[in-house]
Design a protein around this motif. Structure first.
Motif, PDB file in Angstrom:
ATOM      1  N   TRP B  24      20.744   8.192  17.507  1.00 23.11           N
ATOM      2  CA  TRP B  24      20.597   9.620  17.783  1.00 23.11           C
ATOM      3  C   TRP B  24      21.808  10.467  17.427  1.00 23.11           C
ATOM      4  O   TRP B  24      21.691  11.675  17.274  1.00 23.11           O
ATOM      5  CB  TRP B  24      20.265   9.815  19.266  1.00 23.11           C
ATOM      6  N   ARG B  27      21.657  12.699  14.276  1.00 19.67           N
ATOM      7  CA  ARG B  27      20.587  13.692  14.421  1.00 19.67           C
ATOM      8  C   ARG B  27      21.017  14.832  15.355  1.00 19.67           C
ATOM      9  O   ARG B  27      20.854  16.011  15.036  1.00 19.67           O
ATOM     10  CB  ARG B  27      19.344  12.979  14.977  1.00 19.67           C
ATOM     11  N   PHE B  31      22.008  18.692  14.285  1.00 14.57           N
ATOM     12  CA  PHE B  31      21.233  19.767  14.914  1.00 14.57           C
ATOM     13  C   PHE B  31      22.176  20.794  15.549  1.00 14.57           C
ATOM     14  O   PHE B  31      22.034  22.002  15.338  1.00 14.57           O
ATOM     15  CB  PHE B  31      20.305  19.174  15.979  1.00 14.57           C
ATOM     16  N   SER B  67      12.166  11.976  22.738  1.00 16.88           N
ATOM     17  CA  SER B  67      12.695  12.979  21.801  1.00 16.88           C
ATOM     18  C   SER B  67      12.689  14.377  22.410  1.00 16.88           C
ATOM     19  O   SER B  67      13.694  15.088  22.376  1.00 16.88           O
ATOM     20  CB  SER B  67      11.868  13.018  20.514  1.00 16.88           C
ATOM     21  N   PHE B  71      15.953  16.732  23.425  1.00 18.85           N
ATOM     22  CA  PHE B  71      16.157  18.075  22.861  1.00 18.85           C
ATOM     23  C   PHE B  71      16.127  19.161  23.936  1.00 18.85           C
ATOM     24  O   PHE B  71      16.753  20.205  23.763  1.00 18.85           O
ATOM     25  CB  PHE B  71      15.148  18.360  21.742  1.00 18.85           C
ATOM     26  N   GLU B 126      13.668  19.274  12.880  1.00 17.99           N
ATOM     27  CA  GLU B 126      13.258  18.144  13.723  1.00 17.99           C
ATOM     28  C   GLU B 126      11.776  17.826  13.625  1.00 17.99           C
ATOM     29  O   GLU B 126      11.350  16.760  14.058  1.00 17.99           O
ATOM     30  CB  GLU B 126      13.644  18.419  15.190  1.00 17.99           C
TER      31      GLU B 126
END
Lengths: 145, 171
Positions: B24, B27, B31, B67, B71, B126
């Motif tokens: 993760w 990612r 982001f 996920s 987020f 995403e």
């Protein structure tokens, strides 16, 4: 007949193929007769392409992560100190109000100043954005509905 | 994300959590960087999100929604950072290997509203569905669509203006 503004959200569903067959029929029918919505769709697709081409080719970013246990709650004495400090601040605010001084607490995002720099050695890309304060103040942004 | 990996991490298996971090970290960092345009802020957010994931992972009700859950945490932390930055000058600081095109895109993203930016990044980068984004941001689906519509239009306009101004300076 619906006003064009009512089709904007449907256009987004259509753009991402997250639309029911009935809504798709309605939006396609509308697009056939509305130049403004066709232009909106073209701009939305262009924006997606900008993002895709900008981010898909770049090297992945990475940062080492270290999980360190830390204290979650303040000791009660610190909490008491904060409470007293808050009471003190409230007193100051009342005084400011009495003297008719207006205090702005939040800046609008539109007046941010932007400066660009790189974390290591620089690349060829060095846009000069130092004069962007005035630029942002005078720029009209897309609003929300 | 492998659900079994999440379940193992929920049971306190350190190796499983380390694997989640490995998978993760790029990612989440990417982001946050696109959202904030600043490597230092993005690093802080990434560290903080993993700390919160570590502390709260046994509170997940559905491991298959890992996920969305991560987020949600990331968006909360990014919003906190935005509130903090609302009183400061925003400094865009990008990694040295950032391409010109990517640099313009990140700057253009900083020029639209934070609300539009979060909806666009969750959708475009995403790949969440509109319904999932509504769940993560806790807003109606219609509002997600509206933010994406006006956000993408504003983003395109700012990106093209930046490129045009840059070319004029070079001439």
């Amino acid at each position: 007949m619906k006003d064009c503004s009512e089709y904007k959200k449907m256009l987004v569903s259509f753009l991402y193929r997250e639309i029911s067959p009935e809504e798709e029929r309605i939006i396609l029918e509308h697009l056939g007769t509305c130049e403004e919505c066709r232009e909106d769709l073209r701009e939305l697709r262009e924006a997606r392409e900008i993002l895709k081409s900008s981010f898909d080719e770049g090297e992945p970013y990475s940062v080492p992560v270290v999980i360190v246990e830390k204290r979650e709650r303040l000791p009660w004495i610190a909490a008491l100190f904060l409470l007293l400090f808050f009471v003190f601040l409230m007193g100051v605010k009342v005084k400011i109000g009495e003297n008719n001084i207006e205090v702005s607490t939040m800046n609008s995002p539109s007046i941010y100043e932007y400066m660009v720099e790189y974390s290591e050695e620089s690349t060829n890309f060095q846009p000069d954005l130092s004069d962007y304060k005035n630029y942002f103040e005078n720029t009209e942004k897309g609003g929300e509905k | 994300m492998n659900e079994k990996m999440v379940e193992r991490a929920m049971r306190g298996e350190t190796e499983a959590f380390e694997e989640i971090v490995r998978q993760w970290e790029p990612r989440l960092y990417s982001f946050a960087l696109k959202h904030l345009g600043n490597v230092d802020d993005a690093k802080d957010i990434t560290q903080e999100v993993f700390f919160l994931v570590y502390r709260k992972i046994n509170q997940i009700k559905k491991p298959e929604s890992f996920s969305s859950w991560v987020f949600s945490i990331a968006m909360n932390e990014i919003r906190k950072m935005w509130r903090k930055r609302a009183r400061e000058r925003v400094e865009i600081k990008l990694p040295s290997h950032t391409s010109e095109k990517e640099g313009y895109a990140v700057i253009a993203l900083q020029m639209i509203t934070p609300e539009q930016r979060e909806a666009i990044l969750l959708k475009e980068i995403e790949g969440f569905s509109i319904k999932e984004i509504a769940g993560i941001l806790k807003i109606p689906e219609g509002t997600v669509k509206s933010r994406i519509f006006y956000g993408l239009k504003a983003l395109r306009k700012e990106y093209l203006r930046l490129k045009e101004e840059s070319h004029e300076r070079l001439q």
